[in-house]
Design an enzyme around this catalytic site. Structure first.
Site, short mmCIF file in Angstrom:
data_model
loop_
_atom_site.label_atom_id
_atom_site.label_comp_id
_atom_site.label_asym_id
_atom_site.label_seq_id
_atom_site.Cartn_x
_atom_site.Cartn_y
_atom_site.Cartn_z
N HIS A 162 0.84 -1.21 0.00
CA HIS A 162 0.00 0.00 0.00
C HIS A 162 0.88 1.27 0.00
CE1 HIS A 162 -2.96 -2.75 2.29
NE2 HIS A 162 -3.52 -2.51 1.12
N LYS A 199 -16.57 -6.56 7.38
CA LYS A 199 -15.31 -7.29 7.25
C LYS A 199 -14.66 -7.61 8.60
CE LYS A 199 -13.27 -6.60 2.69
NZ LYS A 199 -12.12 -6.05 1.95
N ARG A 228 -2.25 -6.39 -8.34
CA ARG A 228 -1.17 -7.33 -8.08
C ARG A 228 -1.11 -8.39 -9.18
NH1 ARG A 228 -3.12 -7.77 -2.03
NH2 ARG A 228 -4.95 -7.24 -3.26
N SER A 260 -2.72 -7.43 3.32
CA SER A 260 -2.92 -7.31 4.76
C SER A 260 -3.30 -8.66 5.35
CB SER A 260 -4.05 -6.30 5.06
OG SER A 260 -3.78 -5.07 4.47
P1 ADP Z 1 -9.80 -3.60 -0.34
O1 ADP Z 1 -10.58 -4.23 0.76
O2 ADP Z 1 -10.45 -2.42 -0.97
O3 ADP Z 1 -9.25 -4.57 -1.36
P2 ADP Z 1 -7.09 -3.36 0.60
O4 ADP Z 1 -6.64 -2.58 1.79
O5 ADP Z 1 -6.89 -4.83 0.65
O6 ADP Z 1 -8.59 -2.96 0.42
O7 ADP Z 1 -6.39 -2.81 -0.70
C1 ADP Z 1 -6.54 -1.49 -1.15
C2 ADP Z 1 -5.92 -1.34 -2.52
O8 ADP Z 1 -4.53 -1.59 -2.45
C3 ADP Z 1 -6.45 -2.30 -3.57
O9 ADP Z 1 -6.52 -1.62 -4.81
C4 ADP Z 1 -5.41 -3.39 -3.61
O10 ADP Z 1 -5.36 -4.04 -4.86
C5 ADP Z 1 -4.15 -2.57 -3.38
N1 ADP Z 1 -3.07 -3.38 -2.84
C6 ADP Z 1 -3.07 -4.16 -1.75
N2 ADP Z 1 -1.89 -4.78 -1.57
C7 ADP Z 1 -1.10 -4.39 -2.60
C8 ADP Z 1 0.25 -4.70 -3.03
N3 ADP Z 1 1.00 -5.57 -2.34
N4 ADP Z 1 0.71 -4.11 -4.15
C9 ADP Z 1 -0.08 -3.26 -4.84
N5 ADP Z 1 -1.34 -2.93 -4.51
C10 ADP Z 1 -1.85 -3.49 -3.41
#
Ligand code: ADP
Length: 158
Positions: free
Chosen positions: A17, A41, A90, A128
């Site tokens: 992130h 969630k 990803r 996460s």
């Molecule tokens: P959500 O519940 O909206 O998926 P996340 O916190 O899991 O929320 O992710 C928020 C954004 O960050 C999403 O667009 C996700 O694809 C991106 N993201 C999460 N981890 C990574 C990573 N390792 N590399 C690039 N983008 C990421």
């Protein structure tokens, strides 16, 4: 002035992130990270904790702001006068869902565009959820997030 919002759960933020936030801060005049208050969630961290964690982790990037939000990303974008929603991609597994979301958001708000930043290779596997899974078995988290975030996860779980 191009304003981008970057919505997500960030439960908690990882290097993946933070990498997207840092890179978005170069392309857009302002980046507003939206931390989703999503009780469905049942997150590990409260929305206030997640905002706080991200504020500390991004304190050195002047054009980044962190805000909690609830509801639709397009509404959050409009409230902040953002023209762009940033999402991270990803693997192909992200693609189908993200494409559908982007298309839905375009129908809801044609004036807001979605921009995808592809993950940096070293974080392609990282989420996460994976970090929390490793944390539960007391694995080494140092490759997943900065020390303050690792500490916050430990304090929460141990
Ligand atoms: P959500 O519940 O909206 O998926 P996340 O916190 O899991 O929320 O992710 C928020 C954004 O960050 C999403 O667009 C996700 O694809 C991106 N993201 C999460 N981890 C990574 C990573 N390792 N590399 C690039 N983008 C990421």
């Amino acid at each position: 002035m191009v304003i981008a919002v970057y919505p997500g759960s960030f439960d908690p933020a990882t290097y993946g992130h933070l990498d997207i936030i840092q890179r978005a801060s170069v392309s857009f005049d302002q980046v507003i990270v939206g931390v989703l208050h999503n009780s469905a969630k049942s997150p590990l961290f409260s929305v206030e904790e997640r905002v706080n964690i991200l504020e500390k982790a991004t304190k050195d990037i002047p054009n980044v702001k962190i805000k909690p939000f609830d509801g639709l990303s397009v509404n959050f974008a409009r409230e902040n006068r953002a023209q762009v929603i940033v999402r991270g991609l990803r693997a192909v597994t992200d693609f189908e869902y993200e494409l559908q979301m982007a298309q839905t958001n375009r129908v809801l708000a044609p004036d807001v565009d979605t921009v995808f930043l592809t993950t940096s290779l070293e974080y392609a596997y990282l989420s996460s959820t994976i970090m929390k899974e490793v944390a539960r078995y007391r694995g080494d988290l140092s490759k997943f997030a900065p020390p303050e975030i690792v500490e916050a996860v430990r304090a929460k779980l141990y």
